[in-house]
Write a protein that holds these residues in place. Sequence first.
Motif, PDB file in Angstrom:
ATOM      1  N   LEU A   1       0.855  -1.184   0.000  1.00  0.00           N
ATOM      2  CA  LEU A   1       0.000   0.000   0.000  1.00  0.00           C
ATOM      3  C   LEU A   1       0.894   1.237   0.000  1.00  0.00           C
ATOM      4  O   LEU A   1       1.462   1.595   1.030  1.00  0.00           O
ATOM      5  CB  LEU A   1      -0.911   0.006   1.226  1.00  0.00           C
ATOM      6  CG  LEU A   1      -1.827  -1.207   1.364  1.00  0.00           C
ATOM      7  CD1 LEU A   1      -2.430  -1.271   2.755  1.00  0.00           C
ATOM      8  CD2 LEU A   1      -2.913  -1.150   0.325  1.00  0.00           C
ATOM      9  N   VAL A   2       1.019   1.885  -1.164  1.00  0.00           N
ATOM     10  CA  VAL A   2       1.857   3.073  -1.322  1.00  0.00           C
ATOM     11  C   VAL A   2       0.930   4.232  -1.663  1.00  0.00           C
ATOM     12  O   VAL A   2       0.208   4.181  -2.655  1.00  0.00           O
ATOM     13  CB  VAL A   2       2.904   2.876  -2.442  1.00  0.00           C
ATOM     14  CG1 VAL A   2       3.765   4.102  -2.588  1.00  0.00           C
ATOM     15  CG2 VAL A   2       3.761   1.649  -2.162  1.00  0.00           C
ATOM     16  N   SER A   3       0.958   5.294  -0.840  1.00  0.00           N
ATOM     17  CA  SER A   3       0.013   6.387  -1.035  1.00  0.00           C
ATOM     18  C   SER A   3       0.444   7.398  -2.098  1.00  0.00           C
ATOM     19  O   SER A   3      -0.394   8.096  -2.651  1.00  0.00           O
ATOM     20  CB  SER A   3      -0.248   7.113   0.286  1.00  0.00           C
ATOM     21  OG  SER A   3       0.935   7.680   0.789  1.00  0.00           O
ATOM     22  N   GLU A   4       1.746   7.469  -2.424  1.00  0.00           N
ATOM     23  CA  GLU A   4       2.182   8.436  -3.429  1.00  0.00           C
ATOM     24  C   GLU A   4       2.947   7.784  -4.579  1.00  0.00           C
ATOM     25  O   GLU A   4       2.354   7.439  -5.576  1.00  0.00           O
ATOM     26  CB  GLU A   4       3.001   9.554  -2.781  1.00  0.00           C
ATOM     27  CG  GLU A   4       2.140  10.472  -1.931  1.00  0.00           C
ATOM     28  CD  GLU A   4       2.888  11.652  -1.363  1.00  0.00           C
ATOM     29  OE1 GLU A   4       3.999  11.963  -1.836  1.00  0.00           O
ATOM     30  OE2 GLU A   4       2.359  12.275  -0.432  1.00  0.00           O
ATOM     31  N   LEU A   5       4.253   7.577  -4.449  1.00  0.00           N
ATOM     32  CA  LEU A   5       5.083   7.150  -5.573  1.00  0.00           C
ATOM     33  C   LEU A   5       5.689   5.767  -5.356  1.00  0.00           C
ATOM     34  O   LEU A   5       6.350   5.523  -4.350  1.00  0.00           O
ATOM     35  CB  LEU A   5       6.209   8.164  -5.804  1.00  0.00           C
ATOM     36  CG  LEU A   5       7.170   7.888  -6.953  1.00  0.00           C
ATOM     37  CD1 LEU A   5       6.430   7.966  -8.284  1.00  0.00           C
ATOM     38  CD2 LEU A   5       8.308   8.879  -6.931  1.00  0.00           C
ATOM     39  N   LEU A   6       5.469   4.865  -6.316  1.00  0.00           N
ATOM     40  CA  LEU A   6       6.063   3.536  -6.302  1.00  0.00           C
ATOM     41  C   LEU A   6       7.019   3.434  -7.485  1.00  0.00           C
ATOM     42  O   LEU A   6       6.628   3.660  -8.623  1.00  0.00           O
ATOM     43  CB  LEU A   6       4.984   2.455  -6.421  1.00  0.00           C
ATOM     44  CG  LEU A   6       5.470   1.022  -6.641  1.00  0.00           C
ATOM     45  CD1 LEU A   6       6.307   0.550  -5.460  1.00  0.00           C
ATOM     46  CD2 LEU A   6       4.285   0.099  -6.877  1.00  0.00           C
ATOM     47  N   SER A   7       8.283   3.102  -7.205  1.00  0.00           N
ATOM     48  CA  SER A   7       9.301   2.964  -8.245  1.00  0.00           C
ATOM     49  C   SER A   7       9.800   1.520  -8.241  1.00  0.00           C
ATOM     50  O   SER A   7      10.261   1.024  -7.215  1.00  0.00           O
ATOM     51  CB  SER A   7      10.456   3.928  -7.966  1.00  0.00           C
ATOM     52  OG  SER A   7      11.502   3.720  -8.893  1.00  0.00           O
ATOM     53  N   LEU A   8       9.703   0.855  -9.394  1.00  0.00           N
ATOM     54  CA  LEU A   8      10.141  -0.531  -9.520  1.00  0.00           C
ATOM     55  C   LEU A   8      11.348  -0.590 -10.445  1.00  0.00           C
ATOM     56  O   LEU A   8      11.316  -0.071 -11.549  1.00  0.00           O
ATOM     57  CB  LEU A   8       9.024  -1.399 -10.094  1.00  0.00           C
ATOM     58  CG  LEU A   8       7.724  -1.437  -9.306  1.00  0.00           C
ATOM     59  CD1 LEU A   8       6.676  -2.240 -10.054  1.00  0.00           C
ATOM     60  CD2 LEU A   8       7.948  -2.003  -7.928  1.00  0.00           C
ATOM     61  N   LYS A   9      12.404  -1.245  -9.998  1.00  0.00           N
ATOM     62  CA  LYS A   9      13.595  -1.449 -10.817  1.00  0.00           C
ATOM     63  C   LYS A   9      13.450  -2.752 -11.589  1.00  0.00           C
ATOM     64  O   LYS A   9      12.590  -3.590 -11.277  1.00  0.00           O
ATOM     65  CB  LYS A   9      14.856  -1.510  -9.937  1.00  0.00           C
ATOM     66  CG  LYS A   9      15.015  -0.344  -8.991  1.00  0.00           C
ATOM     67  CD  LYS A   9      15.188   0.952  -9.722  1.00  0.00           C
ATOM     68  CE  LYS A   9      15.401   2.063  -8.702  1.00  0.00           C
ATOM     69  NZ  LYS A   9      15.288   3.374  -9.215  1.00  0.00           N
ATOM     70  N   SER A  10      14.281  -2.952 -12.592  1.00  0.00           N
ATOM     71  CA  SER A  10      14.177  -4.139 -13.437  1.00  0.00           C
ATOM     72  C   SER A  10      14.448  -5.434 -12.660  1.00  0.00           C
ATOM     73  O   SER A  10      13.990  -6.501 -13.049  1.00  0.00           O
ATOM     74  CB  SER A  10      15.128  -4.031 -14.624  1.00  0.00           C
ATOM     75  OG  SER A  10      16.471  -3.959 -14.175  1.00  0.00           O
ATOM     76  N   SER A  11      15.174  -5.349 -11.551  1.00  0.00           N
ATOM     77  CA  SER A  11      15.479  -6.538 -10.754  1.00  0.00           C
ATOM     78  C   SER A  11      14.385  -6.871  -9.737  1.00  0.00           C
ATOM     79  O   SER A  11      14.469  -7.888  -9.049  1.00  0.00           O
ATOM     80  CB  SER A  11      16.808  -6.341 -10.017  1.00  0.00           C
ATOM     81  OG  SER A  11      16.741  -5.194  -9.193  1.00  0.00           O
TER      82      SER A  11
END
Length: 96
Positions: A81-91
């Motif tokens: 549960l992320v209320s603002e920004l979710l950043s996913l890397k390739s790994s």
Amino acid sequence: MFSDNKKPRTLSELGGQPNRIEKNTKIKGDIISQADFRIDGKLDGNVKTSGKVVIGKDGYIHGKVECVNADIEGNFIGDLLVSELLSLKSSAVIEG
């Protein structure tokens, strides 16, 4: 007349220094904090913070994460549960 709602929060406003769980560290249990968290080890439990959660390349969380922002490079299994920004890397490997 003017609002301060968009003003960036400082570390002292968030509860101090960021917390870190280092590689080769295993924790079983829940974490509740106002500060940022970086997980490079393994956590079997929940994380709840009003800051940012970073799961490093070697990091692993199995549980529920509630936060404002998240950067994920490692493994995550559970509810996110992320209320603002979710950043996913390739790994990143996410299941849930």
